[in-house]
Design a protein around this motif. Structure first.
Motif, mmCIF file in Angstrom:
data_model
loop_
_atom_site.group_PDB
_atom_site.id
_atom_site.type_symbol
_atom_site.label_atom_id
_atom_site.label_comp_id
_atom_site.label_asym_id
_atom_site.label_seq_id
_atom_site.Cartn_x
_atom_site.Cartn_y
_atom_site.Cartn_z
ATOM 1 N N UNK A 1 39.438 -44.009 -52.707
ATOM 2 C CA UNK A 1 40.383 -42.950 -52.360
ATOM 3 C C UNK A 1 40.636 -42.910 -50.867
ATOM 4 N N UNK A 2 39.574 -43.020 -50.096
ATOM 5 C CA UNK A 2 39.723 -43.005 -48.646
ATOM 6 C C UNK A 2 40.602 -44.161 -48.191
ATOM 7 N N UNK A 3 40.393 -45.339 -48.766
ATOM 8 C CA UNK A 3 41.209 -46.504 -48.421
ATOM 9 C C UNK A 3 42.664 -46.281 -48.820
ATOM 10 N N UNK A 4 42.904 -45.827 -50.048
ATOM 11 C CA UNK A 4 44.276 -45.637 -50.524
ATOM 12 C C UNK A 4 45.055 -44.641 -49.664
ATOM 13 N N UNK A 5 44.475 -43.468 -49.440
ATOM 14 C CA UNK A 5 45.192 -42.452 -48.678
ATOM 15 C C UNK A 5 45.261 -42.802 -47.192
ATOM 16 N N UNK A 6 44.247 -43.467 -46.675
ATOM 17 C CA UNK A 6 44.269 -43.889 -45.273
ATOM 18 C C UNK A 6 45.348 -44.924 -44.997
ATOM 19 N N UNK A 7 45.423 -45.948 -45.838
ATOM 20 C CA UNK A 7 46.442 -46.983 -45.663
ATOM 21 C C UNK A 7 47.827 -46.414 -45.920
ATOM 22 N N UNK B 1 29.932 -45.490 -53.573
ATOM 23 C CA UNK B 1 29.494 -44.818 -52.340
ATOM 24 C C UNK B 1 30.582 -43.896 -51.799
ATOM 25 N N UNK B 2 30.158 -42.880 -51.085
ATOM 26 C CA UNK B 2 31.091 -41.927 -50.486
ATOM 27 C C UNK B 2 31.239 -42.211 -48.994
ATOM 28 N N UNK B 3 32.431 -41.959 -48.492
ATOM 29 C CA UNK B 3 32.715 -42.068 -47.066
ATOM 30 C C UNK B 3 33.465 -40.803 -46.674
ATOM 31 N N UNK B 4 32.872 -40.003 -45.814
ATOM 32 C CA UNK B 4 33.427 -38.704 -45.421
ATOM 33 C C UNK B 4 33.666 -37.804 -46.631
ATOM 34 N N UNK B 5 32.799 -37.902 -47.624
ATOM 35 C CA UNK B 5 32.897 -37.061 -48.802
ATOM 36 C C UNK B 5 33.863 -37.543 -49.863
ATOM 37 N N UNK B 6 34.542 -38.650 -49.627
ATOM 38 C CA UNK B 6 35.482 -39.208 -50.592
ATOM 39 C C UNK B 6 34.979 -40.558 -51.077
ATOM 40 N N UNK B 7 35.300 -40.911 -52.318
ATOM 41 C CA UNK B 7 34.984 -42.275 -52.745
ATOM 42 C C UNK B 7 35.714 -43.279 -51.849
ATOM 43 N N UNK B 8 35.103 -44.422 -51.651
ATOM 44 C CA UNK B 8 35.670 -45.429 -50.748
ATOM 45 C C UNK B 8 37.109 -45.803 -51.123
ATOM 46 N N UNK C 1 47.202 -54.466 -53.375
ATOM 47 C CA UNK C 1 47.049 -55.436 -54.440
ATOM 48 C C UNK C 1 45.590 -55.489 -54.893
ATOM 49 N N UNK C 2 45.337 -56.054 -56.072
ATOM 50 C CA UNK C 2 44.013 -56.006 -56.681
ATOM 51 C C UNK C 2 42.878 -56.575 -55.823
ATOM 52 N N UNK C 3 42.975 -57.765 -55.266
ATOM 53 C CA UNK C 3 41.782 -58.283 -54.574
ATOM 54 C C UNK C 3 41.305 -57.387 -53.435
ATOM 55 N N UNK C 4 42.204 -56.777 -52.711
ATOM 56 C CA UNK C 4 41.808 -55.909 -51.604
ATOM 57 C C UNK C 4 41.260 -54.587 -52.140
ATOM 58 N N UNK C 5 41.904 -54.040 -53.159
ATOM 59 C CA UNK C 5 41.437 -52.774 -53.729
ATOM 60 C C UNK C 5 40.046 -52.912 -54.342
ATOM 61 N N UNK C 6 39.741 -54.073 -54.896
ATOM 62 C CA UNK C 6 38.426 -54.255 -55.511
ATOM 63 C C UNK C 6 37.311 -54.251 -54.468
ATOM 64 N N UNK C 7 37.628 -54.541 -53.214
ATOM 65 C CA UNK C 7 36.615 -54.484 -52.158
ATOM 66 C C UNK C 7 36.133 -53.066 -51.902
#
Length: 65
Positions: free
Chosen positions: A42-48, A33-40, A22-28
């Motif tokens: 993308x990393x959050x979306x694919x990780x979750x 910045x990059x994390x392990x070479x991915x935008x934060x 949902x929006x409020x969590x995604x906006x965080x």
């Protein structure tokens, strides 16, 4: 009774996914910045997404026994 518990757990995983995507969590995580070479974000979306798939597979396999 066990089948009902598995169904309840699947509903809980679904609701957790709805809250996390949902929006409020995604906006965080929408940062340049990059994390392990991915935008934060993308990393959050694919990780979750991967964690939710693992949780569903675990619940379904455990319910089959």
């Amino acid at each position: 009774m066990r089948k009902g518990l598995a169904g309840q757990r699947l509903v809980a995983v679904f609701l957790t996914g709805v809250l996390l995507f949902n929006y409020p969590v995604l906006s965080l995580f929408d940062r340049p910045e990059l994390f392990l070479g991915l935008p934060m974000l993308w990393f959050f979306l694919f990780g979750i997404w991967a964690l939710l798939l693992i949780a569903v597979a675990w619940i379904v396999e455990r319910g089959a026994r």
